[in-house]
Design a protein around this motif. Structure first.
Motif, PDB file in Angstrom:
ATOM      1  N   ARG A 198       0.929  -1.035   0.004  1.00  0.00           N
ATOM      2  CA  ARG A 198       0.007   0.050  -0.164  1.00  0.00           C
ATOM      3  C   ARG A 198       0.890   1.132   0.114  1.00  0.00           C
ATOM      4  NH1 ARG A 198      -3.101  -0.051   4.880  1.00  0.00           N
ATOM      5  NH2 ARG A 198      -1.385   1.182   5.915  1.00  0.00           N
ATOM      6  N   ARG A 199       1.957   1.169   0.991  1.00  0.00           N
ATOM      7  CA  ARG A 199       2.788   2.389   0.816  1.00  0.00           C
ATOM      8  C   ARG A 199       3.344   2.566  -0.479  1.00  0.00           C
ATOM      9  NH1 ARG A 199       7.991   3.595   1.738  1.00  0.00           N
ATOM     10  NH2 ARG A 199       8.759   1.229   1.668  1.00  0.00           N
ATOM     11  N   LYS A 200       3.753   1.702  -1.308  1.00  0.00           N
ATOM     12  CA  LYS A 200       4.568   1.797  -2.762  1.00  0.00           C
ATOM     13  C   LYS A 200       3.544   2.123  -3.683  1.00  0.00           C
ATOM     14  CE  LYS A 200       8.591  -0.995  -1.079  1.00  0.00           C
ATOM     15  NZ  LYS A 200       9.299  -2.065  -1.631  1.00  0.00           N
ATOM     16  N   GLY A 201       2.328   1.963  -3.528  1.00  0.00           N
ATOM     17  CA  GLY A 201       1.241   2.158  -4.338  1.00  0.00           C
ATOM     18  C   GLY A 201       0.928   0.804  -5.148  1.00  0.00           C
ATOM     19  N   LEU A 202       1.200  -0.219  -4.688  1.00  0.00           N
ATOM     20  CA  LEU A 202       1.120  -1.607  -5.582  1.00  0.00           C
ATOM     21  C   LEU A 202      -0.387  -1.913  -5.576  1.00  0.00           C
ATOM     22  CD1 LEU A 202       4.638  -3.525  -4.513  1.00  0.00           C
ATOM     23  CD2 LEU A 202       3.832  -2.060  -6.504  1.00  0.00           C
ATOM     24  N   ILE A 203      -0.906  -1.885  -4.465  1.00  0.00           N
ATOM     25  CA  ILE A 203      -2.412  -2.276  -4.362  1.00  0.00           C
ATOM     26  C   ILE A 203      -3.229  -1.632  -5.128  1.00  0.00           C
ATOM     27  CG2 ILE A 203      -4.280  -2.489  -3.123  1.00  0.00           C
ATOM     28  CD1 ILE A 203      -2.524  -3.263  -0.513  1.00  0.00           C
ATOM     29  N   LYS A 204      -3.014  -0.422  -5.518  1.00  0.00           N
ATOM     30  CA  LYS A 204      -3.819   0.606  -6.227  1.00  0.00           C
ATOM     31  C   LYS A 204      -3.353   0.148  -7.603  1.00  0.00           C
ATOM     32  CE  LYS A 204      -4.619   5.585  -7.217  1.00  0.00           C
ATOM     33  NZ  LYS A 204      -4.193   7.089  -6.974  1.00  0.00           N
ATOM     34  N   ARG A 205      -2.297  -0.039  -8.069  1.00  0.00           N
ATOM     35  CA  ARG A 205      -2.063  -0.289  -9.373  1.00  0.00           C
ATOM     36  C   ARG A 205      -2.664  -1.858  -9.875  1.00  0.00           C
ATOM     37  NH1 ARG A 205       4.443   0.875  -9.449  1.00  0.00           N
ATOM     38  NH2 ARG A 205       4.412   3.086  -8.962  1.00  0.00           N
ATOM     39  N   LEU A 206      -2.620  -2.830  -8.852  1.00  0.00           N
ATOM     40  CA  LEU A 206      -3.402  -3.841  -9.097  1.00  0.00           C
ATOM     41  C   LEU A 206      -4.684  -3.890  -9.435  1.00  0.00           C
ATOM     42  CD1 LEU A 206      -1.605  -6.284  -6.430  1.00  0.00           C
ATOM     43  CD2 LEU A 206      -1.725  -6.765  -8.900  1.00  0.00           C
ATOM     44  N   ARG A 207      -5.502  -2.896  -8.769  1.00  0.00           N
ATOM     45  CA  ARG A 207      -6.660  -2.716  -8.844  1.00  0.00           C
ATOM     46  C   ARG A 207      -7.266  -2.171 -10.119  1.00  0.00           C
ATOM     47  NH1 ARG A 207      -8.210   0.156  -3.010  1.00  0.00           N
ATOM     48  NH2 ARG A 207      -8.652  -1.855  -2.113  1.00  0.00           N
ATOM     49  N   MET A 208      -6.073  -1.607 -10.955  1.00  0.00           N
ATOM     50  CA  MET A 208      -6.200  -0.856 -12.469  1.00  0.00           C
ATOM     51  C   MET A 208      -6.126  -2.315 -13.292  1.00  0.00           C
ATOM     52  SD  MET A 208      -4.326   2.760 -11.419  1.00  0.00           S
ATOM     53  CE  MET A 208      -4.546   3.354 -13.139  1.00  0.00           C
ATOM     54  N   THR A 209      -5.574  -3.075 -12.964  1.00  0.00           N
ATOM     55  CA  THR A 209      -5.208  -4.241 -13.892  1.00  0.00           C
ATOM     56  C   THR A 209      -6.401  -5.307 -13.936  1.00  0.00           C
ATOM     57  OG1 THR A 209      -4.047  -5.747 -12.383  1.00  0.00           O
ATOM     58  CG2 THR A 209      -2.692  -4.065 -13.007  1.00  0.00           C
ATOM     59  N   PRO A 210      -6.286  -6.270 -14.877  1.00  0.00           N
ATOM     60  CA  PRO A 210      -7.414  -7.093 -14.919  1.00  0.00           C
ATOM     61  C   PRO A 210      -7.482  -8.099 -13.918  1.00  0.00           C
ATOM     62  CG  PRO A 210      -6.437  -7.032 -17.186  1.00  0.00           C
ATOM     63  CD  PRO A 210      -5.650  -6.218 -16.227  1.00  0.00           C
ATOM     64  N   ALA A 211      -6.304  -8.039 -13.043  1.00  0.00           N
ATOM     65  CA  ALA A 211      -6.250  -9.103 -11.998  1.00  0.00           C
ATOM     66  C   ALA A 211      -7.463  -9.095 -11.114  1.00  0.00           C
ATOM     67  CB  ALA A 211      -5.009  -8.849 -11.144  1.00  0.00           C
ATOM     68  N   ASN A 212      -8.002 -10.184 -10.455  1.00  0.00           N
ATOM     69  CA  ASN A 212      -9.080 -10.405  -9.702  1.00  0.00           C
ATOM     70  C   ASN A 212      -8.572 -10.089  -8.325  1.00  0.00           C
ATOM     71  OD1 ASN A 212     -11.179 -11.414  -7.937  1.00  0.00           O
ATOM     72  ND2 ASN A 212     -11.861 -12.497  -9.773  1.00  0.00           N
ATOM     73  N   MET A 213      -8.877  -9.211  -7.677  1.00  0.00           N
ATOM     74  CA  MET A 213      -8.324  -8.938  -6.076  1.00  0.00           C
ATOM     75  C   MET A 213      -9.016 -10.232  -5.201  1.00  0.00           C
ATOM     76  SD  MET A 213      -6.504  -6.381  -6.444  1.00  0.00           S
ATOM     77  CE  MET A 213      -6.105  -6.096  -4.948  1.00  0.00           C
ATOM     78  N   GLU A 214     -10.107 -10.492  -5.568  1.00  0.00           N
ATOM     79  CA  GLU A 214     -10.657 -11.572  -4.557  1.00  0.00           C
ATOM     80  C   GLU A 214      -9.858 -12.973  -4.889  1.00  0.00           C
ATOM     81  OE1 GLU A 214     -14.645 -12.563  -5.548  1.00  0.00           O
ATOM     82  OE2 GLU A 214     -15.352 -10.493  -4.781  1.00  0.00           O
ATOM     83  N   ILE A 215      -9.328 -13.167  -6.000  1.00  0.00           N
ATOM     84  CA  ILE A 215      -8.375 -14.269  -6.146  1.00  0.00           C
ATOM     85  C   ILE A 215      -6.969 -14.076  -5.528  1.00  0.00           C
ATOM     86  CG2 ILE A 215      -6.971 -15.752  -7.858  1.00  0.00           C
ATOM     87  CD1 ILE A 215      -9.515 -15.103  -9.785  1.00  0.00           C
ATOM     88  N   PHE A 216      -6.429 -12.781  -5.436  1.00  0.00           N
ATOM     89  CA  PHE A 216      -5.213 -12.221  -4.961  1.00  0.00           C
ATOM     90  C   PHE A 216      -5.459 -12.613  -3.508  1.00  0.00           C
ATOM     91  CE2 PHE A 216      -2.906  -9.031  -2.504  1.00  0.00           C
ATOM     92  CZ  PHE A 216      -1.598  -9.016  -3.108  1.00  0.00           C
ATOM     93  N   GLY A 217      -6.603 -12.245  -2.781  1.00  0.00           N
ATOM     94  CA  GLY A 217      -6.812 -12.296  -1.536  1.00  0.00           C
ATOM     95  C   GLY A 217      -6.705 -13.841  -1.239  1.00  0.00           C
ATOM     96  N   LEU A 218      -7.290 -14.588  -1.793  1.00  0.00           N
ATOM     97  CA  LEU A 218      -7.440 -15.998  -1.886  1.00  0.00           C
ATOM     98  C   LEU A 218      -5.935 -16.775  -1.836  1.00  0.00           C
ATOM     99  CD1 LEU A 218      -9.200 -18.716  -1.328  1.00  0.00           C
ATOM    100  CD2 LEU A 218      -9.380 -18.780  -3.850  1.00  0.00           C
ATOM    101  N   SER A 219      -5.221 -16.340  -2.745  1.00  0.00           N
ATOM    102  CA  SER A 219      -3.963 -16.992  -2.896  1.00  0.00           C
ATOM    103  C   SER A 219      -3.062 -16.516  -1.648  1.00  0.00           C
ATOM    104  CB  SER A 219      -3.125 -16.369  -4.225  1.00  0.00           C
ATOM    105  OG  SER A 219      -2.789 -15.026  -4.295  1.00  0.00           O
TER     106      SER A 219
END
Length: 373
Positions: free
Chosen positions: A199-220
């Protein structure tokens, strides 16, 4: 299938990040192992053996009374007499000062004398050995008084123990299951530090802007942490059983349910800590404070019943207390999954997890809303 491919790639990435994180390795693997080994070496060396103590005997003026007492002392198997023969009081006190013996026993100086003196080191006056010796000598004197009065003892005490497990729970078993609970709890509380960095580096914000499924990210991420906790259970169990002789009587269905609920609850706590921590230092500071409190107040090393009465209600609130209890039930007592007391502890863990995750999610959402304004 696309979701499964995302899960595999995210899981592999999360695993690599964890393996590279030195703090995760230390708090998750090495710290619990080191702590368990230290406590087991200190407290379980002779904990299951019969009490035994070495004493010095002073009989400077032998008489019929002192000889009778000396003969009785030699028949007590729990007492080893140093040098096998009485010594001078000066020599006995020197041995006690230097801690070469646990105590010195001064026998009556005349046939009419009525006192037997016990000398212990001032530093160990309140220790277990000194208290045990005092109790043994006191009982011995009571029996001598009855014998001198010609009275026949009418009552005696029989000591028995009961347990819900197949065998009595030794301190080694108690400590092993407590350390497993602590290791899993620490893995959850300290494991979310990567979210703070992302979050500090802004990676979570960038992930949300990609086609990546954040629910799958949390599950993994959660799957990786559960795998890490399984490694902890296996490693600590192997060390406890094969090196220190601990006994485990596992109800696997109960253990699986307790493990999953406990791991998720403490991951939720870690998630909650990360939701308001702006830096890794702040996150580690909060996690360390909570971990320190729960480590010594949750019955991991010693039973809660041995704590001061005023402190026990606080211990009964902490989630690690309930996790350690239900983990012992499933790993040491083979408690069935259908037992009410087991579900009482599980319910408390669920409550902690739901509350922590809900508050953490609310804080994350608020920060996301503020960031987009």
């Amino acid at each position: 299938m696309n979701n499964f491919k995302q899960f595999k790639k995210m899981f592999a990435a999360q695993l690599k990040l964890t393996l590279r994180e030195k703090q995760a390795w230390f708090w998750g693997i090495f710290f619990p192992v080191i702590l368990m080994v230290v406590f087991m070496v200190i407290f379980t060396g002779d904990s299951d053996d019969e009490f035994n103590s070495e004493v010095a005997i002073v009989n400077e003026q032998p008489n019929p009374t002192s000889e009778m007492v000396l003969n009785q002392i030699h028949q007590l198997s729990v007492l080893d007499v140093k040098s096998d023969e009485p010594v001078s009081r000066e020599q006995a006190e020197e041995w006690v000062k230097e801690k070469e013996v646990d105590a010195a026993i001064i026998l009556p100086e005349s046939q009419e004398a009525t006192s037997i003196t016990l000398i212990v080191n001032k530093e160990n006056e309140q220790g277990v050995t000194a208290q045990a010796l005092s109790g043994i000598l006191d009982k011995f004197i009571q029996q001598a008084n009855l014998f001198a009065a010609g009275a026949t003892p009418t009552y005696d005490m029989k000591f028995e123990t009961v347990t819900s497990g197949n065998t009595e729970l030794s301190y080694t078993d108690f400590l092993l299951t407590g350390m497993i609970a602590l290791a899993i709890a620490q893995g959850g509380m300290f494991g979310m530090i990567d979210l703070v960095e992302m979050r500090r580096k802004g990676l979570i914000k960038r992930l949300r802007m990609t086609p990546a499924n954040m629910e799958i990210f949390g599950l993994s991420d959660m799957s990786m942490r559960l795998l890490f906790s399984i490694v902890q259970i296996i490693l600590l169990s192997v060390i406890g059983v094969f090196i220190f002789g601990a006994n485990l009587y596992i109800n696997f269905l109960s253990l699986i349910v307790v493990f999953l609920i406990g791991a998720l609850a403490f991951n939720a706590l870690g998630y909650f800590f990360s939701s308001f921590s702006k830096t890794t230092e702040a996150y580690m500071g909060m996690a360390n404070i909570v971990n320190f409190l729960m480590m010594f107040l949750s019955g991991v090393f010693f039973p809660i019943e041995t704590m001061p009465t005023w402190l026990q209600p606080l211990s009964n609130i902490l989630p690690l207390t309930h996790f350690a209890d239900v983990l012992r039930e499933s790993m040491a007592y083979q408690t069935s999954i259908f037992t009410g007391t087991l579900w009482l502890g599980i319910g408390t863990l669920v409550l902690w997890g739901v509350v922590a995750f809900s508050i953490g999610s609310l804080l994350y959402k608020r920060k996301s809303i503020v960031a987009t304004r």
